[in-house]
Structure formats: structure tokens, C-alpha cells
Design a protein around this motif. Structure first.
Motif, mmCIF file in Angstrom:
data_model
loop_
_atom_site.group_PDB
_atom_site.id
_atom_site.type_symbol
_atom_site.label_atom_id
_atom_site.label_comp_id
_atom_site.label_asym_id
_atom_site.label_seq_id
_atom_site.Cartn_x
_atom_site.Cartn_y
_atom_site.Cartn_z
ATOM 1 N N UNK A 9 0.809 -1.226 0.000
ATOM 2 C CA UNK A 9 0.000 0.000 0.000
ATOM 3 C C UNK A 9 0.841 1.274 0.000
ATOM 4 N N UNK A 10 1.963 1.275 0.714
ATOM 5 C CA UNK A 10 2.797 2.472 0.762
ATOM 6 C C UNK A 10 3.361 2.797 -0.621
ATOM 7 N N UNK A 11 3.662 1.757 -1.382
ATOM 8 C CA UNK A 11 4.166 1.955 -2.746
ATOM 9 C C UNK A 11 3.099 2.615 -3.620
ATOM 10 N N UNK A 12 1.879 2.120 -3.504
ATOM 11 C CA UNK A 12 0.780 2.710 -4.279
ATOM 12 C C UNK A 12 0.541 4.162 -3.866
ATOM 13 N N UNK A 13 0.688 4.440 -2.579
ATOM 14 C CA UNK A 13 0.533 5.823 -2.115
ATOM 15 C C UNK A 13 1.630 6.712 -2.690
ATOM 16 N N UNK A 14 2.841 6.171 -2.809
ATOM 17 C CA UNK A 14 3.948 6.939 -3.386
ATOM 18 C C UNK A 14 3.662 7.300 -4.840
ATOM 19 N N UNK A 15 3.141 6.345 -5.594
ATOM 20 C CA UNK A 15 2.781 6.621 -6.986
ATOM 21 C C UNK A 15 1.745 7.732 -7.057
ATOM 22 N N UNK A 16 0.782 7.684 -6.141
ATOM 23 C CA UNK A 16 -0.280 8.693 -6.139
ATOM 24 C C UNK A 16 0.267 10.075 -5.804
ATOM 25 N N UNK A 17 1.218 10.145 -4.879
ATOM 26 C CA UNK A 17 1.809 11.438 -4.522
ATOM 27 C C UNK A 17 2.544 12.039 -5.715
ATOM 28 N N UNK A 18 3.346 11.232 -6.390
ATOM 29 C CA UNK A 18 4.095 11.732 -7.546
ATOM 30 C C UNK A 18 3.147 12.221 -8.637
ATOM 31 N N UNK A 19 2.103 11.465 -8.901
ATOM 32 C CA UNK A 19 1.160 11.857 -9.945
ATOM 33 C C UNK A 19 0.382 13.107 -9.552
ATOM 34 N N UNK A 20 0.029 13.210 -8.291
ATOM 35 C CA UNK A 20 -0.703 14.396 -7.833
ATOM 36 C C UNK A 20 0.178 15.638 -7.918
ATOM 37 N N UNK A 21 1.462 15.491 -7.643
ATOM 38 C CA UNK A 21 2.368 16.631 -7.739
ATOM 39 C C UNK A 21 2.351 17.208 -9.147
ATOM 40 N N UNK A 22 2.408 16.351 -10.145
ATOM 41 C CA UNK A 22 2.401 16.819 -11.530
ATOM 42 C C UNK A 22 1.044 17.442 -11.874
ATOM 43 N N UNK A 23 -0.043 16.836 -11.387
ATOM 44 C CA UNK A 23 -1.374 17.398 -11.613
ATOM 45 C C UNK A 23 -1.478 18.814 -11.073
#
Length: 258
Positions: A9-23
Motif C-alpha cells: 500500500x505504501x508503494x501505491x501511495x507513493x505513486x499517487x503522490x508523484x502523480x498528484x504533484x504533476x497534476x
């Protein structure tokens, strides 16, 4: 650096943070070989590749694991730097690293060999721009005699201004200054004054610290790290925070904390 890379789950959260930053409009993301020994670079590629136009992923080389214990050490020997750049290209899935920074200067390897290797890699088209990290003014000047320097990444924040001379040198030369550890809290009195300013401008102390940096110099680009989307959004909101000259003067006069 703060993004967990292990499966789960922490890995999936990391992906979401990176994608949200670009958004949210982030156009520079800082990583390094040392952040998980390549795992952080792979995470960013998984999250963001193919990279949108205008997004710059900057990474760093010059630190290697050594011995059975896996302890890290500085290693700026040309073959090591070349190998780490090649590995970073593969992990980030790019043909050129637009900004490649030397993580630290290796005192056991001549500076000319280290930045000269990066210059050669730039000539070969594998690097776009070259940056340094944790350098003095003298080291910056020495490096600039060999190659153009696009950025400097030194520790610097509201309560730690040891590298003020380096910031001044970067400003004079038009070199980007990327303060790492841009938010740091020190003695109780300093924290109280920051909290007071934060209350007066309806912001968090973290936002005040980042806004102070953004207003400190036109070449400053803070690189706060986080593993949570709410913290990411809090950090980015600091860009819109307005402080009066009086507020800034109070922060400017805060004592540095060793």
C-alpha cells in the motif's frame, strides 16, 4: 527521497503522490541514486513515464554502497560516475538526464576529474545540464572553470543559513539554488516566532518557512519532500502565501540554530 518504494500500500501511495504533484503543476522532481539505491528513480518512472512536456526529473550520482554492510560512501571516480549515469538513464527510461547533479564532492578524487566526466557525458548527449550539491563558494568557482553549472543543491532554511554566501554566488551568476531540508525547526523561541507569524497570515509554520524561501531570492527553488498528498498540497499552497515586509523582517532576524 521520502517516498516508500517497497511493494504494498505504501508503494501505491507513493505513486499517487508523484502523480498528484504533476497534476498540481510541479515541474521539477528531485531524486538520486542514493534514495533507495535506484528504487526511487524506478518509482518515478513507474508513476510518470512517459513524462509530460515541461516536467524535469533531476537525479544525483557520486555516492556508492561499499562493503558487506552496505554503508554508503562518496565515490566520484569517472568510471563510477559514468556507470551511475547509465543506470539512471535506464531506470528513468530516458535518453538524456536534463539536470544531473553531483551528490557530493569526493575528496579522494580530483574535482576536475569529477566535473570533467559530467562535462564529457553532456557532450555525448547523456546529460543536459550539470549541478552540484553541498559545495562552498570556492568549490563552485573551481567547478565553473571547467564546466557551466546550472544548479546548486545545499542545505538551507529559515533557521540554517550557513550557505548564505553560496546562495549569493548563485544569485550573482544566475544559478538555480535548490535548498534541501527547506523546513527545519530549532529552538523553542524560534519556533514560537514562526508559529506567531503563521497565525497572523492564516498559514501553517511549514508554509511560512517555504514562503520565506520563495521570497528570499529569485534563484531559490525549494524541494520539500513528503509521502502524503495532504502535505504535498500544503507545501504547494505556500507559493500563494503573502507576507508583509514586517513579517519577513521578523523572520529574517530569527537566530540560526546549530
Amino acid at each position: 527521497m521520502r517516498l516508500p518504494t517497497e511493494p504494498g500500500p505504501a508503494h501505491e501511495a507513493s505513486l499517487a503522490v508523484a502523480r498528484r504533484a504533476v497534476e498540481l503543476g510541479v515541474t521539477l522532481i528531485d531524486t538520486a541514486y542514493m534514495y533507495g539505491w535506484g528504487a526511487n528513480e524506478e518509482l518515478l518512472a513507474e508513476a510518470l513515464h512517459p513524462y509530460p512536456d515541461g516536467l524535469l526529473i533531476t537525479t544525483k550520482v557520486g555516492v556508492a554502497r561499499s562493503g558487506a554492510s552496505g554503508e554508503w560512501k562518496l565515490d566520484g571516480r569517472p568510471p563510477v560516475l559514468r556507470a551511475q549515469v547509465e543506470q539512471a538513464l535506464r531506470r528513468l527510461r530516458v535518453e538524456r538526464i536534463e539536470l544531473l547533479q553531483l551528490h557530493r564532492i569526493d575528496r579522494e578524487t580530483p574535482l576536475a576529474d569529477q566535473v570533467g566526466t559530467l562535462r564529457d557525458l553532456r557532450t555525448e548527449g547523456k546529460i543536459g545540464r550539470i549541478g552540484l550539491s553541498e559545495v562552498t563558494v570556492d568549490e563552485l568557482n573551481q567547478a565553473r572553470e571547467i564546466v557551466d553549472v546550472a544548479s546548486v543543491q545545499n542545505r538551507y532554511n529559515l533557521l540554517d543559513r550557513e550557505h548564505e554566501p553560496v546562495l549569493a554566488a548563485c544569485e550573482a551568476a544566475g544559478i538555480a539554488f535548490l535548498p534541501w531540508r527547506p523546513v527545519a525547526w530549532g529552538e523553542t523561541g524560534a519556533k514560537a516566532e514562526i508559529a506567531a507569524v503563521a497565525a497572523e497570515v492564516d498559514a501553517t509554520p511549514t508554509q511560512v518557512a517555504l514562503a520565506w524561501l520563495l521570497g528570499r531570492s529569485p534563484v531559490i527553488l525549494p524541494i520539500p519532500g513528503t509521502a502524503r498528498i495532504d502535505h504535498l498540497e500544503e507545501n504547494l499552497a505556500a507559493e500563494c502565501l503573502e507576507m508583509t515586509p514586517v513579517h519577513r523582517d521578523r523572520l529574517d532576524r530569527l537566530p540560526e540554530v546549530a
